[in-house]
Design a protein around this motif. Structure first.
Motif, PDB file in Angstrom:
ATOM      1  N   ILE A  64      22.471  12.496  37.251  1.00  0.00           N
ATOM      2  CA  ILE A  64      21.616  11.313  37.069  1.00  0.00           C
ATOM      3  C   ILE A  64      22.475  10.075  36.843  1.00  0.00           C
ATOM      4  CG2 ILE A  64      19.939  10.248  35.515  1.00  0.00           C
ATOM      5  CD1 ILE A  64      18.658  12.968  35.144  1.00  0.00           C
ATOM      6  N   LEU A  65      23.551  10.208  36.063  1.00  0.00           N
ATOM      7  CA  LEU A  65      24.451   9.075  35.849  1.00  0.00           C
ATOM      8  C   LEU A  65      25.163   8.676  37.138  1.00  0.00           C
ATOM      9  CD1 LEU A  65      26.056   9.882  32.374  1.00  0.00           C
ATOM     10  CD2 LEU A  65      24.037   8.511  32.902  1.00  0.00           C
ATOM     11  N   PHE A  91      18.705  15.938  45.367  1.00  0.00           N
ATOM     12  CA  PHE A  91      20.055  15.926  44.805  1.00  0.00           C
ATOM     13  C   PHE A  91      20.088  16.552  43.417  1.00  0.00           C
ATOM     14  CE2 PHE A  91      23.305  13.438  42.359  1.00  0.00           C
ATOM     15  CZ  PHE A  91      24.414  14.009  42.940  1.00  0.00           C
ATOM     16  N   LEU A  92      19.034  16.315  42.642  1.00  0.00           N
ATOM     17  CA  LEU A  92      18.979  16.836  41.277  1.00  0.00           C
ATOM     18  C   LEU A  92      18.400  18.248  41.198  1.00  0.00           C
ATOM     19  CD1 LEU A  92      17.691  13.601  39.489  1.00  0.00           C
ATOM     20  CD2 LEU A  92      20.042  14.453  39.578  1.00  0.00           C
ATOM     21  N   GLY A  93      17.905  18.758  42.316  1.00  0.00           N
ATOM     22  CA  GLY A  93      17.309  20.083  42.313  1.00  0.00           C
ATOM     23  C   GLY A  93      15.953  20.115  41.633  1.00  0.00           C
ATOM     24  N   LEU A  94      15.201  19.036  41.719  1.00  0.00           N
ATOM     25  CA  LEU A  94      13.889  18.941  41.089  1.00  0.00           C
ATOM     26  C   LEU A  94      12.796  19.073  42.133  1.00  0.00           C
ATOM     27  CD1 LEU A  94      14.576  15.904  38.729  1.00  0.00           C
ATOM     28  CD2 LEU A  94      14.683  18.325  38.143  1.00  0.00           C
ATOM     29  N   GLY A  95      11.628  19.515  41.707  1.00  0.00           N
ATOM     30  CA  GLY A  95      10.468  19.607  42.588  1.00  0.00           C
ATOM     31  C   GLY A  95       9.478  18.495  42.286  1.00  0.00           C
ATOM     32  N   LEU A  96       8.359  18.527  42.982  1.00  0.00           N
ATOM     33  CA  LEU A  96       7.327  17.522  42.759  1.00  0.00           C
ATOM     34  C   LEU A  96       6.610  17.734  41.430  1.00  0.00           C
ATOM     35  CD1 LEU A  96       5.768  17.278  46.339  1.00  0.00           C
ATOM     36  CD2 LEU A  96       7.384  15.712  45.246  1.00  0.00           C
ATOM     37  N   GLU A 100      10.924  15.761  34.133  1.00  0.00           N
ATOM     38  CA  GLU A 100      12.178  15.096  34.457  1.00  0.00           C
ATOM     39  C   GLU A 100      12.622  14.299  33.238  1.00  0.00           C
ATOM     40  OE1 GLU A 100       9.489  14.646  36.528  1.00  0.00           O
ATOM     41  OE2 GLU A 100      10.079  16.121  38.038  1.00  0.00           O
ATOM     42  N   SER A 101      13.895  14.001  33.176  1.00  0.00           N
ATOM     43  CA  SER A 101      14.421  13.240  32.044  1.00  0.00           C
ATOM     44  C   SER A 101      13.901  11.812  32.095  1.00  0.00           C
ATOM     45  CB  SER A 101      15.953  13.241  32.077  1.00  0.00           C
ATOM     46  OG  SER A 101      16.420  12.639  33.269  1.00  0.00           O
ATOM     47  N   ASP A 102      13.626  11.248  30.934  1.00  0.00           N
ATOM     48  CA  ASP A 102      13.138   9.881  30.856  1.00  0.00           C
ATOM     49  C   ASP A 102      14.288   8.937  30.528  1.00  0.00           C
ATOM     50  OD1 ASP A 102      13.667  10.474  28.258  1.00  0.00           O
ATOM     51  OD2 ASP A 102      11.575  10.499  27.599  1.00  0.00           O
ATOM     52  N   ALA A 103      13.974   7.647  30.392  1.00  0.00           N
ATOM     53  CA  ALA A 103      15.004   6.640  30.146  1.00  0.00           C
ATOM     54  C   ALA A 103      15.724   6.888  28.828  1.00  0.00           C
ATOM     55  CB  ALA A 103      14.375   5.247  30.156  1.00  0.00           C
ATOM     56  N   LYS A 104      15.008   7.352  27.830  1.00  0.00           N
ATOM     57  CA  LYS A 104      15.634   7.613  26.525  1.00  0.00           C
ATOM     58  C   LYS A 104      16.646   8.744  26.627  1.00  0.00           C
ATOM     59  CE  LYS A 104      15.952   7.101  22.022  1.00  0.00           C
ATOM     60  NZ  LYS A 104      16.470   5.860  21.413  1.00  0.00           N
TER      61      LYS A 104
END
Length: 359
Positions: A64-65, A91-96, A100-104
């Motif tokens: 993510i960075l 790229f992150l290996g995430l699905g729909l 997911e990680s948030d801004a914090k």
């Protein structure tokens, strides 16, 4: 709107691949798992004895960075685009679906990397990957520095003097939140640039001096592959030449030649390089109020052909990645600039691999 089909997402991803998805190339070429040991130490989450959600994968957070650095994104914008862009999800290996990680969480990851000083270890980890792939430091090295902008501070002359001396501003002792927004490390300096030609085609006799606030990124690249091998972050007003003696030279380079501009020409630097076994190709300065001799002009011109390659590094970081320090303090700025150096080396690694594949 027509009803979505079973293969719509796969077809869209295939189209993104056909258009040249840079992140897909990153996934194929860069072994992100090599960063895991250092990331797990830096992002050492507390145990789950008290319950709670499991932490995000350290390699996922580092990816993510990388996305954030590649696209010059804020934490909030990063959170939005992770949920919006299919290329980011792949790229992150995430699905729909799923969390997911948030801004914090992104901010907390940056904070951990900053406090542990892990960015240098991550840089060295990827440098070892480059060496194992055959991209050794060779053919000499080139030194230079570039200014990196930071959010401007609105301070009075008295406040500026206090910040330079490292003192807490008067009346701010009991305002820690307000004080945390004051950057006591970034400095103002003058950035000299060539004046534009006048309408009659002549150049003005004087150059332009533009005020600049922020930090300075010092790098040493190897001549052969133009990869960053050593780096350092200082305030914008710091001298370029003094950094040469502060670990910026790479002793593992297979050649001993060092190229740099006139900012690095000094007796102390020449003596240091001679003592350490380096061969100086640093530009020579012009005598004050005297024209430069023709033989020195020719010598500097020949050196510039090689030295100018380091400008491509800064151009890539600023034009392609939009390098800008959004944080406060030199410790966080070091993390941001160090991460930009890692991402530049990744991009350069991709280019070199494509070049070798087509040869």
């Amino acid at each position: 709107m027509k009803q979505p089909g079973f293969f719509d997402v796969d077809e869209r991803l295939a189209r993104l691949s056909g258009l040249g998805d840079q992140l897909e190339a990153f996934s194929r070429t860069v072994g992100f798992e090599a960063f895991r040991p250092d990331l797990e130490k830096a992002l050492a989450y507390s145990g789950r004895s008290k319950g709670g959600r499991p932490p995000f994968d350290p390699v996922l957070m580092f990816k993510i960075l990388v996305i954030q650095t590649l696209n010059n994104l804020s934490d909030e914008r990063t959170e939005y685009l992770i949920n919006d862009c299919l290329s980011f999800m792949r790229f992150l290996g995430l699905g729909l679906s799923g969390r997911e990680s948030d801004a914090k969480t992104v901010w907390l990851c940056q904070k951990c990397l900053t406090e542990t000083g892990a960015i240098q270890k991550l840089f060295e980890r990827f440098d070892a990957t480059l060496r194992n792939a055959g991209y050794l430091p060779m053919s000499g090295q080139i030194l230079d520095a570039t200014l990196v902008a930071a959010p401007k501070q609105r301070n009075t002359n008295g406040e500026k003097a206090d910040l330079r001396e490292g003192r807490i501003l008067e009346g701010w002792e009991d305002k820690p939140v307000k004080l945390s927004h004051k950057d006591s490390h970034a400095r103002w300096t003058l950035k000299f640039t060539k004046a534009k030609r006048q309408e009659d085609g002549t150049l003005p006799a004087t150059d332009l001096a533009l005020p600049f606030f922020g930090y300075k990124s010092h790098v040493s690249i190897n001549r052969k592959f133009r990869l960053i091998r050593k780096w350092k972050t200082t305030d914008a007003a710091a001298s370029d030449g003094a950094r040469l003696r502060e670990g910026l030279l790479d002793k593992t380079n297979t050649a001993s030649t060092v190229w740099a501009d006139t900012a690095y020409r000094s007796k102390a630097n020449e003596d240091f390089m001679d003592k350490e076994g380096f061969v100086s190709k640093v530009h020579r300065k012009k005598s004050h109020l005297k024209p430069m001799p023709p033989h020195i002009q020719r010598s500097n011109a020949g050196k510039s052909v090689i030295r100018s390659r380091v400008e491509h590094v800064f151009a890539d970081q600023k034009s392609q990645m939009g390098l800008f320090v959004r944080t406060v303090g030199i410790t966080r700025a070091t993390m941001r600039i160090g991460l930009a150096n890692i991402v530049y080396n990744m991009r350069r690694f991709l280019f070199l691999e494509r070049l070798n594949a087509s040869a």
